[in-house]
Scaffold this active site. Sequence first.
Site, mmCIF file in Angstrom:
data_model
loop_
_atom_site.group_PDB
_atom_site.id
_atom_site.type_symbol
_atom_site.label_atom_id
_atom_site.label_comp_id
_atom_site.label_asym_id
_atom_site.label_seq_id
_atom_site.Cartn_x
_atom_site.Cartn_y
_atom_site.Cartn_z
ATOM 1 C CD GLU A 160 -1.770 -2.419 1.196
ATOM 2 O OE1 GLU A 160 -0.673 -2.707 1.718
ATOM 3 O OE2 GLU A 160 -2.569 -3.270 0.781
ATOM 4 C CG HIS A 214 -11.037 -8.574 5.356
ATOM 5 N ND1 HIS A 214 -10.363 -9.430 6.194
ATOM 6 C CD2 HIS A 214 -10.368 -8.615 4.171
ATOM 7 C CE1 HIS A 214 -9.361 -9.995 5.555
ATOM 8 N NE2 HIS A 214 -9.334 -9.496 4.317
#
Lengths: 443, 327
Positions: free
Chosen positions: B60, B129
């Site tokens: 990321e 998540h």
Amino acid sequence: MATKVLMPQLGESVTEGTISRWLVSPGDTVKKYDPLCEVSTDKVNAEVPSSVSGTITEIVVPEGETVAVGALICYIEAENGQTGMEQPDGAAPARQSSPDKSEESAETQRPAARDKAKSVDRSGKARYSPAVLALAEKHNIDLNQVEGTGRGGRITRKDVLRFVEQGDGAAPRQTATTTAPTALRERTQPVSVEQGTEVGETQQIGEITVNPGDKVIPVSSVRRTIASRMVQSKHEAPHAWTMVEADVTRLVQYRNKIKDDFERNEGLKLTFLPFFIKAVVESLKEYPILNSVWAEDQIVIRKDINISIAVATEEALYVPVIKNADRLSILGIARAIDDLARKTRENRLTLDDMQGGTFTVNNTGSFGSIQSMPIINHPQAAIMSVEAITRKPVVIDDMIAIRDRVNLCLSLDHRILDGLVCGRFLQSVKQKVENMDANMTIY
Amino acid sequence: MAVISYIDAVTMALREEMKRDERVFVLGEDVGVRGGVFRATNGLIEDFGEDRVLDTPLAESAIVGVGIGAAAYGMRPVAEIQFADFIMPAVNQIISEAAKFRYRSNNDWHCPLVVRAPYGGGVHGALYHSQSVEAIFANVPGLKIVAPSTPYDVKGLLKAAIRDEDPVLFFEHKRCYRLIKGEVPEDDYTLPIGKADVKREGTDITVISYGLTLHFALQAAEELEKEGISAHVLDLRTLYPLDKEAIVEAASKTGKVLIIHEDNKEGGIGGEVSAIIAEECLFELDAPIKRLCGPDIPAMPYSPTLEKFYMLNPEKVKEAMRDLAEF
């Protein structure tokens, strides 16, 4: 059936209370929770709210009378047969709201059960939100007249808006809640007009026509003296007038803190007047021109500072003198006031008590006045009146605070004095009273 | 006007912007051949080629870092963080670099970067998540945080974010992706970033929310209407900077405010909203400002029972709204 209203228990150790003022008269209609009267005890001053809606039928205890907790003070004829609570503690439910303990359990109940609980729970009635208070102020609404539909009978913003829409607030009732002066409060009696003779037929006294039914009271020598002094003063001395407003919050706090101990130790009540006299005396030292007399074409500045104080009785006004007030402590001034006031009431004032005043302090706040234009006590140069101390919202550093404020009014003989020196004198007094607090000594 | 899903609005906005401006490109994990794990970039690689739809390594910091570099070079990158939970390795790039680009270069440089990230729970995603991460970025001047709740707002705000000259974090509630559908015009439109939107007019209570919980509030408002409770619902849409004017106006409307979000209560966006109301319109308030939020525990539980406990739902929201109305 008439509901009995009883003297409420206004504190754990309070056993009696004095009706300081009735806010209603027989024949008045009241709503539930409307204030009926003001009660003072040695601990608190409070209002007694009505326990029912109805009409006042009889007032049992007159103003100024002290009765025991639980004593009957008045009767209310309740409307549509509702009966009020007669328990002493039940008479003042609105003022002390306790945390709602049933709320938690109510949360888990079915809505229907909760509605039922809501109809009896009034714990939120006297708890106002900022929005409600702001709206009430804006529209000048007496919240006692608004029905609350929120939890615990709380008045919601919508309730107030509805009230405004319905125009119920069109004729706002003057509320007499927190405006009672904190200043020295002496029991006042109405001016007696009992004596005097009722006139049977029309007479002529000078320019005055006296009609049948009017009363004629012969003027006493005291009254005559007062009259001539007043005329003389107003006639001879060109009066000018000015006023300042002082913030005495700290003084009020300090005095309230020590007054009980003071009374216990000294055997007399500590009022605010000695503090103001003290400030005046000190300021006279700084501005001696105010402690003077007009004498033909000369001004005589007095060395001694002798403060005349106005003491009213039923018939007359006396101005006995605190001699050499500049040599006295707060306690000394308080004793002198107490002594002179007692002598006045008992008609024992000597001529010496009445002579030699150099400046007058008039405690007009004692009967609730907030502004006055006193007449100078001839032949002195000025007179200052101390008005009622009232709690007011004021702006301090762009914030709004609730402060104890007092007006100090000064009438001056403009032959001797000009606005400038008087302004400075008043500023000096103001500054002194504003700085009176626990750091000062009263002995 | 076509009724499409929340995620289709994302795709539509991306496609339109890529067509309109060839500087616009997307990059992220599996955004190309796979079309994104949620299918948000579905079909883009076919239409625009692999030069403008970049599949990146699982890094990321690199996704955002490359985006910043490309933005500085004059491109309009739209970086996708596969789950908002994974944004943490890129926090340095976002907060220390992207947010400060314009300021530290004295206006010589700026960073027109969009970082898209699906957030929120209710999809049995458990710890990594399901997180809501918006509050982490909500006191970083230089960033804008957008979190739309309807397909219409998604399209208009994503297009506005791509055209914005400075970095925008674009949080999409992943439970909304296929749950929420709505009418979306096919023409080109943008919505102003920094403006909240009244989603329902009412007079008894004001609900302020965003994302999935906004829909819970709307649903509850519908049901409460039958009980005679009228709810005013404000969708924040932009979480940073907040639309103070709209918040104060909505709060003043009823004087009773309930702030709802899925993110943890303490330190969440609701605290800031509450502070604005307390500062600006105390005298309009008729009740304490209430917050209904996720519990202050580290993460979304995996156990379905506990996930249900953690998540808000229309029933919980309705209860809180009724409670405030009755105050």
